[in-house]
Design a protein around this motif. Structure first.
Motif, PDB file in Angstrom:
ATOM      1  N   TYR A 105       0.892  -0.965  -0.049  1.00 37.62           N
ATOM      2  CA  TYR A 105      -0.054   0.145   0.018  1.00 37.62           C
ATOM      3  C   TYR A 105       0.855   1.399   0.182  1.00 37.62           C
ATOM      4  O   TYR A 105       0.679   2.175  -0.570  1.00 37.62           O
ATOM      5  CB  TYR A 105      -0.984   0.062   1.278  1.00 37.62           C
ATOM      6  CG  TYR A 105      -1.953   1.077   1.304  1.00 37.62           C
ATOM      7  CD1 TYR A 105      -3.025   1.098   0.767  1.00 37.62           C
ATOM      8  CD2 TYR A 105      -1.461   2.472   1.870  1.00 37.62           C
ATOM      9  CE1 TYR A 105      -4.041   2.296   0.661  1.00 37.62           C
ATOM     10  CE2 TYR A 105      -2.221   3.376   2.059  1.00 37.62           C
ATOM     11  CZ  TYR A 105      -3.418   3.387   1.463  1.00 37.62           C
ATOM     12  OH  TYR A 105      -4.426   4.693   1.437  1.00 37.62           O
ATOM     13  N   GLU A 106       2.078   1.207   0.741  1.00 36.16           N
ATOM     14  CA  GLU A 106       2.999   2.475   1.015  1.00 36.16           C
ATOM     15  C   GLU A 106       3.454   2.792  -0.382  1.00 36.16           C
ATOM     16  O   GLU A 106       3.971   3.963  -0.856  1.00 36.16           O
ATOM     17  CB  GLU A 106       3.671   2.258   2.250  1.00 36.16           C
ATOM     18  CG  GLU A 106       3.183   2.246   3.614  1.00 36.16           C
ATOM     19  CD  GLU A 106       2.639   3.646   3.857  1.00 36.16           C
ATOM     20  OE1 GLU A 106       3.013   4.675   3.404  1.00 36.16           O
ATOM     21  OE2 GLU A 106       1.423   3.529   4.220  1.00 36.16           O
ATOM     22  N   VAL A 107       3.871   1.706  -1.188  1.00 36.60           N
ATOM     23  CA  VAL A 107       4.312   1.698  -2.542  1.00 36.60           C
ATOM     24  C   VAL A 107       3.342   2.328  -3.406  1.00 36.60           C
ATOM     25  O   VAL A 107       3.869   3.421  -3.844  1.00 36.60           O
ATOM     26  CB  VAL A 107       4.894   0.369  -2.864  1.00 36.60           C
ATOM     27  CG1 VAL A 107       5.343   0.391  -4.388  1.00 36.60           C
ATOM     28  CG2 VAL A 107       6.160  -0.368  -2.306  1.00 36.60           C
ATOM     29  N   LEU A 108       2.437   1.991  -3.051  1.00 35.32           N
ATOM     30  CA  LEU A 108       1.509   2.520  -4.102  1.00 35.32           C
ATOM     31  C   LEU A 108       1.071   4.007  -4.056  1.00 35.32           C
ATOM     32  O   LEU A 108       0.899   4.831  -4.764  1.00 35.32           O
ATOM     33  CB  LEU A 108      -0.015   1.937  -4.122  1.00 35.32           C
ATOM     34  CG  LEU A 108       0.116   0.447  -4.382  1.00 35.32           C
ATOM     35  CD1 LEU A 108      -1.271  -0.165  -4.442  1.00 35.32           C
ATOM     36  CD2 LEU A 108       0.472   0.427  -6.034  1.00 35.32           C
ATOM     37  N   VAL A 109       1.192   4.483  -2.698  1.00 35.65           N
ATOM     38  CA  VAL A 109       0.752   5.833  -2.124  1.00 35.65           C
ATOM     39  C   VAL A 109       1.822   6.836  -2.693  1.00 35.65           C
ATOM     40  O   VAL A 109       1.931   7.515  -3.234  1.00 35.65           O
ATOM     41  CB  VAL A 109       0.839   5.883  -0.662  1.00 35.65           C
ATOM     42  CG1 VAL A 109       0.665   7.365  -0.301  1.00 35.65           C
ATOM     43  CG2 VAL A 109      -0.503   5.343  -0.054  1.00 35.65           C
ATOM     44  N   LEU A 110       3.071   6.319  -2.450  1.00 38.71           N
ATOM     45  CA  LEU A 110       4.523   7.070  -2.793  1.00 38.71           C
ATOM     46  C   LEU A 110       4.563   7.080  -4.561  1.00 38.71           C
ATOM     47  O   LEU A 110       4.703   8.202  -4.894  1.00 38.71           O
ATOM     48  CB  LEU A 110       5.650   6.412  -2.186  1.00 38.71           C
ATOM     49  CG  LEU A 110       5.923   6.473  -0.842  1.00 38.71           C
ATOM     50  CD1 LEU A 110       7.185   5.712  -0.325  1.00 38.71           C
ATOM     51  CD2 LEU A 110       6.279   8.056  -0.437  1.00 38.71           C
ATOM     52  N   LEU A 111       4.114   6.091  -5.162  1.00 37.43           N
ATOM     53  CA  LEU A 111       4.154   6.171  -6.556  1.00 37.43           C
ATOM     54  C   LEU A 111       2.963   7.131  -7.002  1.00 37.43           C
ATOM     55  O   LEU A 111       3.064   7.850  -8.027  1.00 37.43           O
ATOM     56  CB  LEU A 111       4.210   4.921  -7.036  1.00 37.43           C
ATOM     57  CG  LEU A 111       5.170   3.969  -7.072  1.00 37.43           C
ATOM     58  CD1 LEU A 111       5.116   2.814  -7.839  1.00 37.43           C
ATOM     59  CD2 LEU A 111       6.451   4.498  -7.714  1.00 37.43           C
TER      60      LEU A 111
END
Length: 150
Positions: free
Chosen positions: A44-50
């Motif tokens: 989820y954090e990867v998706l948020v940062l991207l």
């Protein structure tokens, strides 16, 4: 040789409280995301940062740094997201060693669908438990800790 500065009762209580709260919040968020979206919290954090990055992409090294994770740990998470069609990797045109992770439209939509439940879980687990003045103190204190460790 310096002597050990043992924690006093107040300091032990703060440390133990921090450990318990951080572990319980993390477990609650992990559980909520898995149940509702099939994503792990790191994914989820990867998706948020991207999603927040220009062009919805970041170099893998920048992404690992922002997530405070190892390159191998990030590679695994991005690989899992890639299998779901949420992220794609591409070579950096100016550096043969560089790889970009880019959020796909499917990944952006998955994030949009997961976000309301995740925000509700964050509120339930942490934000709404604290009074406004406590939230300010926690935010300032944890920011100082993060800054010192950077």
């Amino acid at each position: 040789m310096t002597q050990t500065r043992w924690l006093d009762e107040r300091e032990k209580a703060a440390w133990r409280g921090f450990l318990e709260a951080s572990h319980r919040v993390e477990r609650r968020l992990e559980q909520q995301l898995k149940e509702e979206s099939g994503l792990s919290h790191p994914q989820y954090e990867v998706l948020v940062l991207l999603a927040d990055a220009p062009g919805r992409e970041l170099r893998m090294t920048e992404l690992a740094h922002a997530l405070i994770t190892s390159k191998s740990g990030l590679t695994y998470q991005v690989g899992q997201l890639e299998k779901r069609g949420y992220v794609r990797r591409r070579s950096c045109p100016t550096d043969v060693r560089g790889i970009f992770a880019q959020l796909t439209d499917e990944g952006y939509e998955a994030l949009r669908e997961a976000a309301p439940g995740h925000v509700a879980a964050v509120r339930e687990a942490l934000i709404d438990v604290l009074e406004p003045d406590e939230l300010t103190v926690v935010a300032e204190a944890l920011s100082r800790v993060g800054h010192r460790l950077r």
